[in-house]
Design a protein around this motif. Structure first.
Motif, mmCIF file in Angstrom:
data_model
loop_
_atom_site.group_PDB
_atom_site.id
_atom_site.type_symbol
_atom_site.label_atom_id
_atom_site.label_comp_id
_atom_site.label_asym_id
_atom_site.label_seq_id
_atom_site.Cartn_x
_atom_site.Cartn_y
_atom_site.Cartn_z
ATOM 1 N N ASN A 92 0.818 -1.220 0.000
ATOM 2 C CA ASN A 92 0.000 0.000 0.000
ATOM 3 C C ASN A 92 0.848 1.265 0.000
ATOM 4 O O ASN A 92 0.430 2.315 0.507
ATOM 5 C CB ASN A 92 -0.946 0.004 1.206
ATOM 6 N N LEU A 93 2.061 1.176 -0.557
ATOM 7 C CA LEU A 93 2.937 2.349 -0.667
ATOM 8 C C LEU A 93 2.699 3.035 -2.011
ATOM 9 O O LEU A 93 2.966 2.468 -3.068
ATOM 10 C CB LEU A 93 4.406 1.923 -0.544
ATOM 11 N N SER A 94 2.187 4.241 -1.968
ATOM 12 C CA SER A 94 1.968 5.012 -3.187
ATOM 13 C C SER A 94 3.289 5.616 -3.658
ATOM 14 O O SER A 94 4.006 6.250 -2.878
ATOM 15 C CB SER A 94 0.948 6.128 -2.930
ATOM 16 N N ILE A 95 3.624 5.406 -4.932
ATOM 17 C CA ILE A 95 4.829 5.978 -5.535
ATOM 18 C C ILE A 95 4.394 6.746 -6.778
ATOM 19 O O ILE A 95 4.004 6.162 -7.779
ATOM 20 C CB ILE A 95 5.847 4.883 -5.915
ATOM 21 N N ILE A 96 4.429 8.071 -6.685
ATOM 22 C CA ILE A 96 4.018 8.911 -7.805
ATOM 23 C C ILE A 96 5.105 9.948 -8.082
ATOM 24 O O ILE A 96 6.007 10.163 -7.265
ATOM 25 C CB ILE A 96 2.669 9.613 -7.528
ATOM 26 N N GLU A 97 4.999 10.586 -9.230
ATOM 27 C CA GLU A 97 5.972 11.600 -9.617
ATOM 28 C C GLU A 97 5.278 12.951 -9.750
ATOM 29 O O GLU A 97 4.266 13.080 -10.454
ATOM 30 C CB GLU A 97 6.646 11.224 -10.936
ATOM 31 N N GLU A 98 5.809 13.948 -9.056
ATOM 32 C CA GLU A 98 5.280 15.316 -9.133
ATOM 33 C C GLU A 98 6.445 16.276 -9.325
ATOM 34 O O GLU A 98 7.390 16.284 -8.533
ATOM 35 C CB GLU A 98 4.518 15.686 -7.852
ATOM 36 N N ASN A 99 6.356 17.060 -10.407
ATOM 37 C CA ASN A 99 7.406 18.042 -10.715
ATOM 38 C C ASN A 99 8.792 17.391 -10.732
ATOM 39 O O ASN A 99 9.754 17.892 -10.140
ATOM 40 C CB ASN A 99 7.378 19.203 -9.705
ATOM 41 N N GLU A 100 8.866 16.233 -11.407
ATOM 42 C CA GLU A 100 10.107 15.463 -11.564
ATOM 43 C C GLU A 100 10.681 14.986 -10.232
ATOM 44 O O GLU A 100 11.866 14.701 -10.118
ATOM 45 C CB GLU A 100 11.154 16.283 -12.326
ATOM 46 N N GLU A 101 9.842 14.872 -9.220
ATOM 47 C CA GLU A 101 10.250 14.358 -7.919
ATOM 48 C C GLU A 101 9.360 13.184 -7.544
ATOM 49 O O GLU A 101 8.141 13.216 -7.748
ATOM 50 C CB GLU A 101 10.142 15.446 -6.846
ATOM 51 N N LEU A 161 0.105 1.593 -10.137
ATOM 52 C CA LEU A 161 -0.999 1.896 -9.228
ATOM 53 C C LEU A 161 -2.271 2.061 -10.041
ATOM 54 O O LEU A 161 -2.330 2.896 -10.945
ATOM 55 C CB LEU A 161 -0.706 3.178 -8.433
ATOM 56 N N LYS A 162 -3.280 1.248 -9.712
ATOM 57 C CA LYS A 162 -4.582 1.343 -10.364
ATOM 58 C C LYS A 162 -5.629 1.613 -9.293
ATOM 59 O O LYS A 162 -5.789 0.822 -8.358
ATOM 60 C CB LYS A 162 -4.922 0.061 -11.116
ATOM 61 N N SER A 163 -6.334 2.727 -9.433
ATOM 62 C CA SER A 163 -7.352 3.093 -8.451
ATOM 63 C C SER A 163 -8.481 3.842 -9.146
ATOM 64 O O SER A 163 -8.376 4.191 -10.330
ATOM 65 C CB SER A 163 -6.749 3.966 -7.349
ATOM 66 N N GLU A 164 -9.543 4.125 -8.380
ATOM 67 C CA GLU A 164 -10.671 4.854 -8.950
ATOM 68 C C GLU A 164 -10.308 6.305 -9.271
ATOM 69 O O GLU A 164 -10.984 6.960 -10.068
ATOM 70 C CB GLU A 164 -11.844 4.829 -7.970
ATOM 71 N N GLN A 169 1.775 4.759 -13.677
ATOM 72 C CA GLN A 169 2.815 3.786 -13.966
ATOM 73 C C GLN A 169 4.143 4.515 -14.172
ATOM 74 O O GLN A 169 4.204 5.487 -14.927
ATOM 75 C CB GLN A 169 2.477 2.966 -15.213
ATOM 76 N N LEU A 170 5.166 4.037 -13.487
ATOM 77 C CA LEU A 170 6.502 4.612 -13.614
ATOM 78 C C LEU A 170 7.485 3.494 -13.916
ATOM 79 O O LEU A 170 7.253 2.329 -13.588
ATOM 80 C CB LEU A 170 6.912 5.319 -12.321
ATOM 81 N N SER A 171 8.608 3.855 -14.527
ATOM 82 C CA SER A 171 9.635 2.849 -14.814
ATOM 83 C C SER A 171 11.015 3.470 -14.682
ATOM 84 O O SER A 171 11.223 4.656 -14.960
ATOM 85 C CB SER A 171 9.449 2.262 -16.221
ATOM 86 N N ASN A 172 11.941 2.629 -14.220
ATOM 87 C CA ASN A 172 13.343 3.013 -14.058
ATOM 88 C C ASN A 172 13.517 4.316 -13.262
ATOM 89 O O ASN A 172 14.284 5.198 -13.659
ATOM 90 C CB ASN A 172 14.033 3.130 -15.423
ATOM 91 N N ILE A 173 12.819 4.412 -12.146
ATOM 92 C CA ILE A 173 13.000 5.582 -11.288
ATOM 93 C C ILE A 173 14.282 5.394 -10.468
ATOM 94 O O ILE A 173 14.741 4.273 -10.247
ATOM 95 C CB ILE A 173 11.783 5.807 -10.372
#
Length: 229
Positions: A92-101, A161-164, A169-173
């Protein structure tokens, strides 16, 4: 014709000597060069508060280990090899990218419906083992205990991450440690054996933070390993 029995005895004796030499050479050159394949259940250890695994997190591993006996009976050896490992972790760890971070947070599934959330890693691995076994040059069912160290280099990673609220989707972070290393143990009888891996370093690097704290979380893998001569 009177010399035929003597000639027959000489030929048979030479064949017997040759077969004896073949057996001696076979035992002398015997080694457990092996391909291996294993499937594991992957656990995240030393998890931050609020982080939990869900579903079934799997690992698939294949490779080849060169066996180098170190005693006359050839039941002790050093093994050095090369392999490939694919691992997934449902959590349940959310991993997203915002402003290249890259931003980490804990998903609150009471507020948002999540159908899938996982990250995956793909590594080239170098196993180094100390091996003990009860095998011989002609016996393929035997007891074995192999223990050692495995170094892995991450060639690819992905998150999904798939949610309502939408899909991410990220790769090679860069948040993952490129090098992964840990202790290994394989033990059992015959073809299938118990296998364990305990990671000695964090799966994420020092720049990866959750609630301003470094995610210092390692990996434990438990499963079965299948050896092929």
């Amino acid at each position: 014709m009177k010399y035929f029995p003597l000639l027959f005895i000489i030929v048979i004796s030479q064949i017997g000597i040759a077969q004896s030499n073949d057996k001696t050479d076979l035992y002398k050159n015997y080694r457990e060069d092996q391909f291996y394949a294993s499937v594991t259940y992957n656990l995240l250890n030393s998890k931050p508060d609020g982080l939990a695994q869900s579903g079934f997190s799997t690992g698939f591993h294949i490779g080849f280990i060169r066996d180098m006996p170190i005693n006359e009976d050839r039941d002790f050896a050093i093994g050095l090899g090369i392999g490939f490992s694919s691992n997934s972790y449902n959590q349940n760890l959310s991993i997203i990218e915002e402003n290249e971070e890259i931003i980490f947070s804990i998903l609150n599934e009471d507020e948002i419906n999540v159908s899938k959330n996982k990250f995956s890693t793909y590594l080239v691995e170098v196993p180094l083992e100390i091996r003990w076994r009860t095998s011989t040059a002609s016996d393929y069912n035997f007891w074995r205990i192999y223990t050692g160290f495995k170094l892995g280099y991450m060639v690819y990673n992905s998150t999904k991450l798939k949610s309502e609220a939408g899909d991410v989707q990220l790769s090679n972070i860069d948040s993952f440690n490129k090098f992964q290393y840990g202790l290994t143990l394989s033990a059992g009888y015959g073809t299938w054996n118990f296998h364990a891996y305990y990671g000695l370093n964090s799966i994420f690097n020092d720049d990866s933070k959750l609630n301003n704290e470094t995610i210092d979380m390692n990996v434990i893998r438990l499963g079965l390993i299948f050896y092929i001569l």
